[in-house]
Design a protein around this motif. Structure first.
Motif, PDB file in Angstrom:
ATOM      1  N   LEU A  75       0.823  -1.207   0.000  1.00  0.00           N
ATOM      2  CA  LEU A  75       0.000   0.000   0.000  1.00  0.00           C
ATOM      3  C   LEU A  75       0.862   1.264   0.000  1.00  0.00           C
ATOM      4  CD1 LEU A  75      -3.037   0.823   0.201  1.00  0.00           C
ATOM      5  CD2 LEU A  75      -2.697   0.994   2.668  1.00  0.00           C
ATOM      6  N   HIS A  76       2.072   1.126   0.497  1.00  0.00           N
ATOM      7  CA  HIS A  76       3.001   2.259   0.589  1.00  0.00           C
ATOM      8  C   HIS A  76       3.328   2.839  -0.790  1.00  0.00           C
ATOM      9  CE1 HIS A  76       6.482   4.606   1.908  1.00  0.00           C
ATOM     10  NE2 HIS A  76       7.156   4.053   0.915  1.00  0.00           N
ATOM     11  N   ARG A 104      -4.609   4.848  -2.021  1.00  0.00           N
ATOM     12  CA  ARG A 104      -4.390   4.691  -0.578  1.00  0.00           C
ATOM     13  C   ARG A 104      -5.551   5.276   0.225  1.00  0.00           C
ATOM     14  NH1 ARG A 104      -0.174   7.468   1.346  1.00  0.00           N
ATOM     15  NH2 ARG A 104       0.524   8.487  -0.567  1.00  0.00           N
ATOM     16  N   ASN A 105      -6.394   6.026  -0.450  1.00  0.00           N
ATOM     17  CA  ASN A 105      -7.578   6.584   0.200  1.00  0.00           C
ATOM     18  C   ASN A 105      -8.832   5.767  -0.123  1.00  0.00           C
ATOM     19  OD1 ASN A 105      -8.901   8.473   1.812  1.00  0.00           O
ATOM     20  ND2 ASN A 105      -9.352   9.839   0.095  1.00  0.00           N
ATOM     21  N   VAL A 137      -7.754  -0.459   1.204  1.00  0.00           N
ATOM     22  CA  VAL A 137      -7.128  -0.399   2.529  1.00  0.00           C
ATOM     23  C   VAL A 137      -7.601  -1.562   3.389  1.00  0.00           C
ATOM     24  CG1 VAL A 137      -6.905   0.969   4.634  1.00  0.00           C
ATOM     25  CG2 VAL A 137      -6.813   2.100   2.411  1.00  0.00           C
ATOM     26  N   GLU A 187       0.198   2.901   6.374  1.00  0.00           N
ATOM     27  CA  GLU A 187       0.508   3.342   5.015  1.00  0.00           C
ATOM     28  C   GLU A 187      -0.716   3.915   4.300  1.00  0.00           C
ATOM     29  OE1 GLU A 187       3.506   3.477   4.172  1.00  0.00           O
ATOM     30  OE2 GLU A 187       4.397   2.162   5.686  1.00  0.00           O
ATOM     31  N   ALA A 188      -1.907   3.816   4.929  1.00  0.00           N
ATOM     32  CA  ALA A 188      -3.126   4.326   4.314  1.00  0.00           C
ATOM     33  C   ALA A 188      -3.167   5.849   4.377  1.00  0.00           C
ATOM     34  CB  ALA A 188      -4.344   3.731   5.008  1.00  0.00           C
ATOM     35  N   HIS A 189      -4.124   6.411   3.682  1.00  0.00           N
ATOM     36  CA  HIS A 189      -4.310   7.864   3.709  1.00  0.00           C
ATOM     37  C   HIS A 189      -4.641   8.302   5.136  1.00  0.00           C
ATOM     38  CE1 HIS A 189      -5.982  11.844   2.704  1.00  0.00           C
ATOM     39  NE2 HIS A 189      -5.243  11.738   1.596  1.00  0.00           N
TER      40      HIS A 189
END
Length: 656
Positions: free
Chosen positions: A439-440, A447-448, A453, A466-468
């Protein structure tokens, strides 16, 4: 209305020029401030110049004794603060040893501004040389001719001899020896006499190999042992042949021996040797890259090129164009290193060569020229080995289909690191299911994405970091992350538990096997013990060793005393075949057939090999066993005796 009221109601007249000067004017203030700052800077410059002039006057005038002491102390303080001030110091300061040493203690560069007298003084220069040998370059001839200064400099670096021109020092064994310990190549600065010193040259060759031997005397360079020593040195081994004399290079067997130790020595071999197939084969077999130093004729030879490529696939670049288009040679090379497909010429588009190279290394992808590509399976193999293969795949004219991309993501989820795939939703979803930390590398909009996620967090709870930022505090996602981490810990605990249970079961099984073997051995011993005991009771008797026993049984017993004061008994007997048997401290146990008697010596009986402090009146016993009478055949006597001894040795081995 009166005139006064009218005048009062009239607009005000503009102020006169004289009045405007008196009124505050903001536009003129910056100019005044600038003038004021310029005046202040000018006054400061005047003060600095005046101070410098007074300083110059004080340093130039001799003055009284008190003034000189004060002036010296001031220079001492200045040089302690900044050594570079010695550059503008007067000659009196530059000639003052103490002041120069104060500046030099901060940096050796200060000594180059000292007076010529101090730079020629070995005593003044020695402390600076000990700090840094580079100062040799600014010393006078007298100082550089000093042995202490030479020793102090060469102990830091062998190249210090470059600045020592004195022939006497270059012929000094101690100075050259100190330099050689650091770098054998320092032999180049030694005198002719020292270059012919075998001990010194041998030491230099051990350190730097051919780099040192090349400066030795011609006689030493003609010594095969010396060249062999250079070929095994940790440094300069590849220059061993360069140091060998022309006379030694004519010895073909010797040259082959050196090339077998270091093939890169071929670059220093004469041209006629580099055109000799025997020498080149010896070199490329040891190091394939030595092919670059072979003659053009030999680089067109298939056997030589195949031997080089087999040892080092990158040697393919030094083969002739004809060899580089030989399918068999190129195929052998790309199977070891796929990146050498770059040197394969027209075979880069061959369907039997290019796919093998791509499977071996993704670095072959930029060089393959196969019409229609090397095939999906070859690409998958390359991606499994390294995700960077996708960076070359997407550069091709034909992109993989979405199904192929998803299969690639299943093989290696790290392909989403490629810039072209960071925004691909389906590929990202497949990759995150295998490795949530990918996800990074996705674009911010992915990522949003709540679903992506969620997939990442269910695979790895730490992926939530690493998510928004807008999703990092979502309650559902936090619960998923916590459950995922707990599940991982449980899996680790179960795996460890299973491992321990398997290890315990294996230990129990081994113990059961050992117990079964012990029980079986005990049962066998119990079955065979009564017969052996009866036989021992019936046939074995203790006989005192005496002169009568010696005559009766044909035994000779000798006593001797060791240096430690121990008594050693040696039993000598002659069997029926006339073979002499001895039993002393060199034999642990023995069984000797003497006529029909077996004489056995056991460490548990009263007849050991070495008896400490043996008393003269002590009785010594040996055990003798009567052998059953049986018919003997004169022709087969040796075999029967040998079989009887073997069977008896087995009896003694079992402890009966």
């Amino acid at each position: 209305e009166s005139q006064e009221d009218i005048s009062a109601m009239a607009p005000a007249k503009p102020a006169k020029k004289e009045d405007t000067k008196e009124l505050p004017n903001t536009k003129k203030e910056p100019k005044d401030a600038a003038k004021k700052s310029k005046a202040e800077d000018k006054s400061k410059d005047d003060k600095v110049k005046a101070k410098a002039k007074s300083k110059k006057r004080r340093t130039s005038t001799k003055g009284t004794d008190d003034d000189q002491v004060t002036d010296r102390e001031r220079w001492e303080a200045i040089l302690r603060y900044d050594w570079s001030e010695i550059m503008q110091a007067p000659s009196v300061v530059k000639n003052d040893l103490d002041l120069v040493q104060i500046a030099s203690s901060q940096s050796w560069k200060a000594f180059q501004y000292a007076s010529e007298e101090l730079r020629n003084d070995p005593g003044a220069a020695l402390p600076v040389v000990k700090e840094c040998w580079w100062v040799l370059d600014c010393l006078g001839e007298e100082a550089r001719a000093d042995k202490e200064i030479a020793m102090a400099s060469v102990q830091q670096h062998a190249d210090a001899l470059m600045h020592i021109k004195d022939e006497e020092l270059r012929g000094d064994r101690d100075v050259i020896l100190a330099a050689i310990h650091l770098d054998g190549g320092a032999l180049r600065y030694a005198s002719k006499e020292l270059q012919a010193d075998r001990e010194l040259v041998e030491l230099a060759t051990k350190v730097s190999g051919g780099e040192a031997l090349i400066w030795a005397d011609k006689e030493l360079r003609s010594d095969p042992d010396m060249v062999r020593l250079a070929a095994t040195a940790p440094k300069g081994a590849d220059k061993a042949l360069a140091a060998a004399s022309k006379k030694l290079l004519k010895d073909q067997a010797f040259v082959v021996e050196i090339l077998e130790k270091d093939g890169m020595s071929l670059q220093y071999a004469p041209e006629e040797l580099r055109n000799n197939r025997k020498f080149v084969m010896a070199a490329v077999t040891q190091n394939g890259m030595a092919l670059q130093f072979a003659s053009e004729d030999l680089r067109e030879t298939t056997k030589v090129c195949q031997a080089a490529v087999t040892q080092c696939p990158k040697a393919l670049q030094f083969c002739s164009e004809e060899i580089r288009e030989d399918e068999e040679t190129v195929k052998a090379a790309v199977e070891m290193d796929g990146s050498v497909l770059a040197y394969a010429g027209n075979l880069r588009g061959h369907r039997r060569v290019a796919p093998k190279a791509v499977k071996q290394s993704w670095e072959a992808l930029p060089h393959e020229k196969v019409d229609g590509g090397v095939g999906h399976e070859s690409l998958l193999t390359a991606i499994r080995k390294d995700w960077q293969a996708i960076t070359e795949i997407v550069k091709k004219d034909t992109w993989p289909t979405e199904e192929e991309l998803l299969e690639m993501a299943s093989c290696n989820p790290q392909i989403v690191r490629a810039p072209e795939l960071r925004g691909h939703y389906e590929v990202a979803k497949t990759a995150l299911a295998l490795d949530g930390m990918m996800l990074h590398y996705l674009l911010p909009e992915l990522r949003n994405d709540y679903d992506l996620v969620t997939v990442a967090v269910r695979q790895n709870g730490k992926a939530l970091y690493e998510a928004h930022p807008s999703l990092q505090h979502d309650k559902k996602l936090l619960d998923w992350a916590k459950n995922t981490e707990n599940r991982k810990r449980r899996d680790v605990w179960r795996a460890e538990k299973n491992r321990k249970e398997k290890a315990a079961a294996a230990r129990r099984a081994s113990l059961e096997v050992e117990e079964a073997l012990e029980a079986l051995e005990a049962e066998e011993e119990s079955d065979s013990e009564p017969e052996e005991v009866e036989e021992e009771d019936a046939n074995i008797q203790e006989v005192e060793i005496s002169k009568d026993a010696e005559r009766e049984w044909g035994i000779t017993i000798e006593e001797s005393e060791t240096e430690e004061g121990l008594t050693v008994l040696t039993v000598t007997a002659v069997d029926e075949l006339g073979v002499i048997h001895e039993n002393n401290e060199a034999h642990a146990l023995s069984a000797v057939l003497v006529k029909d008697i077996v004489i056995s010596v056991n460490s548990k009986t009263a007849f050991p090999q070495i008896i400490e402090e043996l008393e003269t009146n002590q009785t010594i016993f040996i055990k003798v066993k009567k052998q059953e009478e049986e018919e003997k055949n004169d022709g087969d006597a040796p075999e029967e005796v040998e079989e009887e001894l073997d069977s008896m040795s087995e009896t003694f081995d079992t402890g009966t």
